[in-house]
Scaffold this motif. Sequence first.
Motif, PDB file in Angstrom:
ATOM      1  N   ASP A  31     -56.854  81.107  11.772  1.00 32.34           N
ATOM      2  CA  ASP A  31     -57.608  80.444  12.831  1.00 32.34           C
ATOM      3  C   ASP A  31     -56.736  79.400  13.517  1.00 32.34           C
ATOM      4  OD1 ASP A  31     -59.921  81.882  12.141  1.00 32.34           O
ATOM      5  OD2 ASP A  31     -60.353  80.457  10.541  1.00 32.34           O
ATOM      6  N   SER A  32     -56.006  79.838  14.528  1.00 30.58           N
ATOM      7  CA  SER A  32     -55.165  78.910  15.270  1.00 30.58           C
ATOM      8  C   SER A  32     -55.525  78.987  16.744  1.00 30.58           C
ATOM      9  CB  SER A  32     -53.684  79.224  15.051  1.00 30.58           C
ATOM     10  OG  SER A  32     -53.404  80.532  15.485  1.00 30.58           O
ATOM     11  N   SER A  33     -55.237  77.903  17.440  1.00 31.17           N
ATOM     12  CA  SER A  33     -55.653  77.821  18.837  1.00 31.17           C
ATOM     13  C   SER A  33     -54.536  78.139  19.819  1.00 31.17           C
ATOM     14  CB  SER A  33     -56.204  76.423  19.118  1.00 31.17           C
ATOM     15  OG  SER A  33     -55.236  75.447  18.782  1.00 31.17           O
ATOM     16  N   SER A  34     -53.295  78.179  19.354  1.00 26.67           N
ATOM     17  CA  SER A  34     -52.189  78.439  20.276  1.00 26.67           C
ATOM     18  C   SER A  34     -51.175  79.379  19.618  1.00 26.67           C
ATOM     19  CB  SER A  34     -51.498  77.132  20.669  1.00 26.67           C
ATOM     20  OG  SER A  34     -50.834  76.576  19.554  1.00 26.67           O
ATOM     21  N   THR A  35     -50.332  79.942  20.458  1.00 24.58           N
ATOM     22  CA  THR A  35     -49.288  80.837  19.964  1.00 24.58           C
ATOM     23  C   THR A  35     -48.288  80.083  19.102  1.00 24.58           C
ATOM     24  OG1 THR A  35     -49.525  82.167  21.969  1.00 24.58           O
ATOM     25  CG2 THR A  35     -47.537  82.509  20.668  1.00 24.58           C
ATOM     26  N   THR A  36     -47.953  78.876  19.501  1.00 26.14           N
ATOM     27  CA  THR A  36     -47.011  78.064  18.732  1.00 26.14           C
ATOM     28  C   THR A  36     -47.547  77.761  17.348  1.00 26.14           C
ATOM     29  OG1 THR A  36     -46.262  77.042  20.795  1.00 26.14           O
ATOM     30  CG2 THR A  36     -45.659  75.930  18.750  1.00 26.14           C
ATOM     31  N   GLU A  37     -48.818  77.400  17.279  1.00 31.72           N
ATOM     32  CA  GLU A  37     -49.444  77.115  15.987  1.00 31.72           C
ATOM     33  C   GLU A  37     -49.510  78.374  15.130  1.00 31.72           C
ATOM     34  OE1 GLU A  37     -53.529  75.203  14.084  1.00 31.72           O
ATOM     35  OE2 GLU A  37     -53.460  75.681  16.221  1.00 31.72           O
ATOM     36  N   THR A  38     -49.780  79.518  15.748  1.00 35.40           N
ATOM     37  CA  THR A  38     -49.829  80.781  15.015  1.00 35.40           C
ATOM     38  C   THR A  38     -48.474  81.117  14.409  1.00 35.40           C
ATOM     39  OG1 THR A  38     -51.594  81.626  16.434  1.00 35.40           O
ATOM     40  CG2 THR A  38     -50.321  83.246  15.208  1.00 35.40           C
ATOM     41  N   VAL A  39     -47.422  81.036  15.220  1.00 35.16           N
ATOM     42  CA  VAL A  39     -46.083  81.367  14.743  1.00 35.16           C
ATOM     43  C   VAL A  39     -45.644  80.386  13.653  1.00 35.16           C
ATOM     44  CG1 VAL A  39     -43.645  81.509  15.412  1.00 35.16           C
ATOM     45  CG2 VAL A  39     -45.407  82.519  16.872  1.00 35.16           C
ATOM     46  N   THR A  40     -45.883  79.105  13.867  1.00 36.44           N
ATOM     47  CA  THR A  40     -45.519  78.098  12.869  1.00 36.44           C
ATOM     48  C   THR A  40     -46.251  78.341  11.558  1.00 36.44           C
ATOM     49  OG1 THR A  40     -45.167  76.485  14.637  1.00 36.44           O
ATOM     50  CG2 THR A  40     -45.416  75.625  12.402  1.00 36.44           C
ATOM     51  N   THR A  41     -47.543  78.624  11.643  1.00 41.31           N
ATOM     52  CA  THR A  41     -48.333  78.893  10.442  1.00 41.31           C
ATOM     53  C   THR A  41     -47.814  80.122   9.716  1.00 41.31           C
ATOM     54  OG1 THR A  41     -50.299  77.875  11.417  1.00 41.31           O
ATOM     55  CG2 THR A  41     -50.652  79.396   9.580  1.00 41.31           C
ATOM     56  N   LEU A  42     -47.529  81.182  10.448  1.00 47.88           N
ATOM     57  CA  LEU A  42     -47.046  82.415   9.826  1.00 47.88           C
ATOM     58  C   LEU A  42     -45.700  82.206   9.136  1.00 47.88           C
ATOM     59  CD1 LEU A  42     -48.073  84.998  12.542  1.00 47.88           C
ATOM     60  CD2 LEU A  42     -49.007  84.813  10.234  1.00 47.88           C
ATOM     61  N   VAL A  43     -44.820  81.457   9.762  1.00 52.65           N
ATOM     62  CA  VAL A  43     -43.513  81.188   9.147  1.00 52.65           C
ATOM     63  C   VAL A  43     -43.690  80.334   7.888  1.00 52.65           C
ATOM     64  CG1 VAL A  43     -41.317  79.967   9.473  1.00 52.65           C
ATOM     65  CG2 VAL A  43     -42.185  81.494  11.255  1.00 52.65           C
ATOM     66  N   LEU A  44     -44.535  79.321   7.960  1.00 54.41           N
ATOM     67  CA  LEU A  44     -44.757  78.470   6.789  1.00 54.41           C
ATOM     68  C   LEU A  44     -45.440  79.237   5.654  1.00 54.41           C
ATOM     69  CD1 LEU A  44     -45.771  75.100   8.487  1.00 54.41           C
ATOM     70  CD2 LEU A  44     -43.631  75.657   7.310  1.00 54.41           C
ATOM     71  N   VAL A  45     -46.385  80.102   5.981  1.00 58.06           N
ATOM     72  CA  VAL A  45     -47.040  80.919   4.954  1.00 58.06           C
ATOM     73  C   VAL A  45     -46.028  81.895   4.346  1.00 58.06           C
ATOM     74  CG1 VAL A  45     -48.793  82.705   4.571  1.00 58.06           C
ATOM     75  CG2 VAL A  45     -49.372  80.663   5.853  1.00 58.06           C
ATOM     76  N   ALA A  46     -45.140  82.434   5.155  1.00 57.35           N
ATOM     77  CA  ALA A  46     -44.094  83.320   4.636  1.00 57.35           C
ATOM     78  C   ALA A  46     -43.164  82.568   3.685  1.00 57.35           C
ATOM     79  CB  ALA A  46     -43.300  83.936   5.790  1.00 57.35           C
ATOM     80  N   VAL A  47     -42.852  81.325   4.007  1.00 53.41           N
ATOM     81  CA  VAL A  47     -42.023  80.504   3.122  1.00 53.41           C
ATOM     82  C   VAL A  47     -42.756  80.235   1.807  1.00 53.41           C
ATOM     83  CG1 VAL A  47     -41.025  78.194   2.820  1.00 53.41           C
ATOM     84  CG2 VAL A  47     -40.660  79.449   4.947  1.00 53.41           C
ATOM     85  N   ILE A  48     -44.029  79.862   1.904  1.00 52.47           N
ATOM     86  CA  ILE A  48     -44.829  79.606   0.704  1.00 52.47           C
ATOM     87  C   ILE A  48     -44.894  80.859  -0.164  1.00 52.47           C
ATOM     88  CG2 ILE A  48     -47.162  79.116  -0.156  1.00 52.47           C
ATOM     89  CD1 ILE A  48     -47.510  77.329   2.371  1.00 52.47           C
ATOM     90  N   PHE A  49     -45.146  82.006   0.457  1.00 57.72           N
ATOM     91  CA  PHE A  49     -45.233  83.272  -0.264  1.00 57.72           C
ATOM     92  C   PHE A  49     -43.909  83.605  -0.953  1.00 57.72           C
ATOM     93  CE2 PHE A  49     -45.438  88.039  -0.253  1.00 57.72           C
ATOM     94  CZ  PHE A  49     -46.518  88.165  -1.107  1.00 57.72           C
ATOM     95  N   GLY A  50     -42.813  83.368  -0.254  1.00 57.83           N
ATOM     96  CA  GLY A  50     -41.497  83.623  -0.829  1.00 57.83           C
ATOM     97  C   GLY A  50     -41.211  82.732  -2.025  1.00 57.83           C
ATOM     98  N   VAL A  51     -41.542  81.454  -1.916  1.00 54.81           N
ATOM     99  CA  VAL A  51     -41.311  80.521  -3.017  1.00 54.81           C
ATOM    100  C   VAL A  51     -42.203  80.865  -4.208  1.00 54.81           C
ATOM    101  CG1 VAL A  51     -41.543  78.103  -3.728  1.00 54.81           C
ATOM    102  CG2 VAL A  51     -40.472  78.665  -1.542  1.00 54.81           C
ATOM    103  N   VAL A  52     -43.476  81.151  -3.949  1.00 56.38           N
ATOM    104  CA  VAL A  52     -44.398  81.523  -5.032  1.00 56.38           C
ATOM    105  C   VAL A  52     -43.885  82.764  -5.762  1.00 56.38           C
ATOM    106  CG1 VAL A  52     -46.700  82.468  -5.475  1.00 56.38           C
ATOM    107  CG2 VAL A  52     -46.462  80.419  -4.090  1.00 56.38           C
ATOM    108  N   ASN A  53     -43.478  83.773  -5.001  1.00 56.17           N
ATOM    109  CA  ASN A  53     -42.966  84.992  -5.622  1.00 56.17           C
ATOM    110  C   ASN A  53     -41.654  84.754  -6.352  1.00 56.17           C
ATOM    111  OD1 ASN A  53     -44.852  87.075  -5.255  1.00 56.17           O
ATOM    112  ND2 ASN A  53     -44.304  87.207  -3.104  1.00 56.17           N
ATOM    113  N   ALA A  54     -40.770  83.970  -5.787  1.00 57.28           N
ATOM    114  CA  ALA A  54     -39.473  83.723  -6.416  1.00 57.28           C
ATOM    115  C   ALA A  54     -39.605  82.941  -7.713  1.00 57.28           C
ATOM    116  CB  ALA A  54     -38.557  82.984  -5.440  1.00 57.28           C
TER     117      ALA A  54
END
Length: 128
Positions: A31-54
């Motif tokens: 649930d994001s209101s802008s493209t910038t917020e969407t991309v930032t959220t997706l990158v941060l979630v990808a980082v979190i997912f990578g760290v959790v998995n690693a």
Amino acid sequence: MGFLKGLLIRLATTALAFWLATLLIPGITLDSSSTTETVTTLVLVAVIFGVVNAVLQPIIKTVGCGFYLLTLGLIALVVNGLLFLLTSWIAGEAGLPFHVDGFWPAAVLGALFVGIVTWILGAILDRD
């Protein structure tokens, strides 16, 4: 330079896979209101997912080796779903607008989908 390039490709493919998962799998929302917020959220979630998995996946595989053998590896679906759900919880605690509704089917299918998409994109883009 090759390591950094591979890391950035992995990050981008994982973020893309998360975005596709939010579009295709019911129960995974962003649930994001802008493209910038969407991309930032997706990158941060990808980082979190990578760290959790690693960090957690090798420990879980080592401790639960017997379960992996007993179930012929099917327990990996449960483990990956739980790690996906943990990623959602950490993202929520960090204030990111990414949410997974529950373990079944959203977290399990989301983890399976993200894994398959990142594998395919990694093979196409030759991330190594």
